[in-house]
Write an enzyme that holds these catalytic residues in place. Structure first.
Site, PDB file in Angstrom:
ATOM      1  N   ASP B  84       0.857  -1.185   0.000  1.00 52.38           N
ATOM      2  CA  ASP B  84       0.000   0.000   0.000  1.00 52.38           C
ATOM      3  C   ASP B  84       0.890   1.230   0.000  1.00 52.38           C
ATOM      4  O   ASP B  84       1.742   1.371   0.880  1.00 52.38           O
ATOM      5  CB  ASP B  84      -0.870   0.031   1.265  1.00 52.38           C
ATOM      6  CG  ASP B  84      -1.927  -1.060   1.255  1.00 52.38           C
ATOM      7  OD1 ASP B  84      -2.300  -1.514   0.160  1.00 52.38           O
ATOM      8  OD2 ASP B  84      -2.381  -1.443   2.345  1.00 52.38           O
ATOM      9  N   ASP B  86       0.851   5.469  -0.064  1.00 53.46           N
ATOM     10  CA  ASP B  86      -0.064   6.568   0.272  1.00 53.46           C
ATOM     11  C   ASP B  86       0.396   7.897  -0.301  1.00 53.46           C
ATOM     12  O   ASP B  86       1.570   8.252  -0.170  1.00 53.46           O
ATOM     13  CB  ASP B  86      -0.171   6.696   1.798  1.00 53.46           C
ATOM     14  CG  ASP B  86      -0.652   5.408   2.438  1.00 53.46           C
ATOM     15  OD1 ASP B  86      -1.501   4.737   1.835  1.00 53.46           O
ATOM     16  OD2 ASP B  86      -0.168   5.067   3.533  1.00 53.46           O
ATOM     17  N   ASP B 137      -3.072   4.654  -2.513  1.00 55.15           N
ATOM     18  CA  ASP B 137      -4.131   5.381  -1.810  1.00 55.15           C
ATOM     19  C   ASP B 137      -3.941   6.872  -2.059  1.00 55.15           C
ATOM     20  O   ASP B 137      -2.885   7.431  -1.728  1.00 55.15           O
ATOM     21  CB  ASP B 137      -4.056   5.113  -0.306  1.00 55.15           C
ATOM     22  CG  ASP B 137      -4.563   3.726   0.056  1.00 55.15           C
ATOM     23  OD1 ASP B 137      -5.204   3.086  -0.798  1.00 55.15           O
ATOM     24  OD2 ASP B 137      -4.323   3.293   1.190  1.00 55.15           O
TER      25      ASP B 137
END
Lengths: 147, 412
Positions: B84, B86, B137
């Site tokens: 992930d 960000d 994200d």
């Protein structure tokens, strides 16, 4: 054997190189000596015993902790040792390749080779693979010298 | 001669316990090759948003936040190869008068036909899912003028319909990254060791996949605090792998890594220090019946623990996990764990696959070094591997190099 180091030369080299190894008895009659010392090549502290009788091969045992066996491992329950199974000695060199003779210092051969063995043994316990090389074979005698 | 004004740090590969921990971190990290891909995707995502007519001129900033910004990216919870990443997009203009859900939906719309596997709107961000398990994200933010640079609010809206629960949340991710970086300066020795090992590992991986090796790798862990942080995050991910709810947030762990940072510590000691710091704060809070409260050190309204913990039992559970971690590291450092038991403990704490990979790499490297008689030993019998042996042999003639030899004997 011509050029063989005397027991006193071996003792002096051990004392100078490995201060953590202590002499635990010397027999002048049989020309035999025994050292005991602690070492920690990687993860665990071991107590090693080295026995040497002049003109024969040094013998190395792990006194503590007890060596861990892995019975189903392709390398054997414990690789690269000499029997008996309940009190093995480490096999640190290939006698057929003449890698050790009594003109060599135990301090610069047998001791670091024992540490090599312990390092590989620990990694073998961790991975199941003996990555330090070598070959397996049965006991070889050389001019009466017992490996 | 004056002492240098910077710290070299320690090479974690010189100590066996630190080495296996560093190898585990390497097996959990975003590999350099994927980092290059992430950087390209970040650039493409930004350009896509900026080119969208609805956003034209209103994208004030688009920058990495969280682990991506402090080189602490590891695989996502419950996975070994999902990452992930960000990013914050600071929006101005008409977005300043829009409701949180409307902003999130607008971003979701902007990426609707974007060439990814899936686009999903979350409570605070929009996630782009790539086929290779990378997730980007994108969190929209609005600037709070009159405050510090890039301080502002991020959106919070569950959807699908607007609700009275929708709101803006204070944040200063940019300021926190600057704070973290200032507290964790580069330690050259560690950074070089990690770079060399990473590139060697990535080269091997890339060769296996018949791909090109990246010529340049800017994505390097630069200090022990960040390496320890990666391991704490990995430990948390494995500990909570089967939980469905929220877990101790990464940004909170990053805060503690920044607080506990201290130059020239060993990796294992740094892990103990970070974990002990967290345990202390949790125990202090629990003693007074309070929930752990951790805020952004440069923006106290930006509360890192706003969604975790939700109960004292929850925070105590994490403290208990950390105590087990500390006890395990200490036992390993004392030499109290047989190597097979050490492996069991590491697998339990950091995951089977990455620990197996780490031990395999270590075995191949050290075994190869033994075979080639490249290593040496110190007076206490500690192994000194080739990278350190050449330096140590000059400084300490007591280092004994092993002569070549061949293991023999029987299988008993």
């Amino acid at each position: 054997m011509a050029g063989a180091l005397s027991l006193d030369e071996q003792r002096a080299a051990m004392k100078a190189t490995w201060p953590k190894f202590n002499e635990r008895g010397i027999d002048r009659q049989t020309q035999e000596i025994r050292w005991i010392g602690k070492c920690r090549p990687q993860f665990v502290t071991y107590t090693l015993e080295i026995r040497y009788q002049l003109l024969k091969y040094p013998k190395v045992r792990v006194l503590t902790p007890e060596l861990v066996r892995m019975p189903d491992n392709p390398e054997g329950a414990i690789p690269h040792v000499y029997p008996p199974a309940d009190d093995p000695t480490l096999c640190l060199f290939d006698p057929a390749q003449h890698q050790w003779d009594p003109t060599m210092y135990i301090a610069t051969t047998t001791v670091p080779w024992s540490y090599d063995w312990l390092a590989c043994y620990e990694l073998w316990l961790m991975t199941g693979r003996w990555t330090g090389g070598g070959r397996h074979g049965s006991l070889v005698t050389n001019n009466g010298a017992e490996a | 001669m004056n002492a240098p004004l910077f710290f070299q740090g320690r090479n974690p590969f010189d100590d066996p316990v630190d080495r296996i921990l560093a190898e585990i971190a390497m097996s959990s990290q975003l590999p350099p090759g994927l980092h290059n891909k992430a950087t390209q995707r970040f650039k493409a995502a930004r350009e896509h948003l900026e080119a969208d007519a609805r956003f034209e001129g209103d994208v004030e900033h688009f920058y990495p936040q969280g682990s991506m910004a402090i080189d602490a990216t590891i695989s996502t919870r419950g996975t070994d190869n999902e990452y992930d990443l960000d990013f914050i997009t600071q929006l101005g203009g008409r977005f300043r008068s829009m409701q949180p859900l409307a902003i999130l939906k607008e971003i979701e719309d902007a990426y609707r036909n974007y060439p990814v596997q899936k686009v999903a709107r979350q409570t605070r961000c929009v996630t782009l899912y790539y086929a290779d398990n990378m997730h980007l994200d994108i969190t929209p933010a609005l600037r709070a003028y009159g405050r510090l640079d890039r301080e502002g609010w991020i959106t919070h809206a569950k959807g699908p319909n607007a609700s009275t629960d929708d709101h803006l949340v204070d944040m200063n991710a940019y300021g926190f990254i600057a704070w973290y970086r200032e507290r964790t300066p580069t330690e050259q020795r560690l950074a070089k060791a990690m770079r060399d090992h990473w590139l060697a590992m990535d080269k091997a991986l890339q060769a296996a996949e018949v791909d090109e090796v990246p010529e340049q790798c800017n994505f390097i862990v630069k200090n022990t605090a960040t390496l320890a942080l990666q391991l704490l995050k990995r430990f948390r991910n494995i500990g909570y792998a089967n939980y469905s709810g929220r877990i101790p947030p990464s940004v909170m762990l990053s805060y503690y890594a920044g607080m506990a940072a201290q130059p020239d510590m060993s990796l294992s000691d740094m892990m103990i220090r970070q974990a002990t710091w967290i345990i202390g704060d949790i125990e202090q809070a629990s003693r007074y019946g309070r929930l752990l409260h951790v805020a952004n050190p440069i923006c106290e309204r930006d509360v890192f623990t706003d969604r975790w913990p939700t109960s004292i039992a929850q925070q105590n559970e994490f403290a208990k996990m950390l105590k087990d971690l500390v006890a395990g590291i200490q036992a390993a450092k004392r030499g109290d764990m047989a190597p097979n038991k050490l492996m069991d403990w590491l697998r339990h704490g950091f995951g089977d696959r990455v620990v197996t990979l780490a031990a395999d790499r270590m075995a191949d490297e050290i075994g190869g070094s033994v075979e080639r008689a490249e290593q040496g030993y110190g007076r206490r019998g500690g192994i000194i591997l080739p990278s350190a042996a050449s330096i140590a042999a000059v400084a300490a003639p007591s280092i004994v190099r092993a002569q070549p030899h061949t293991f023999f004997g029987e299988k008993i």
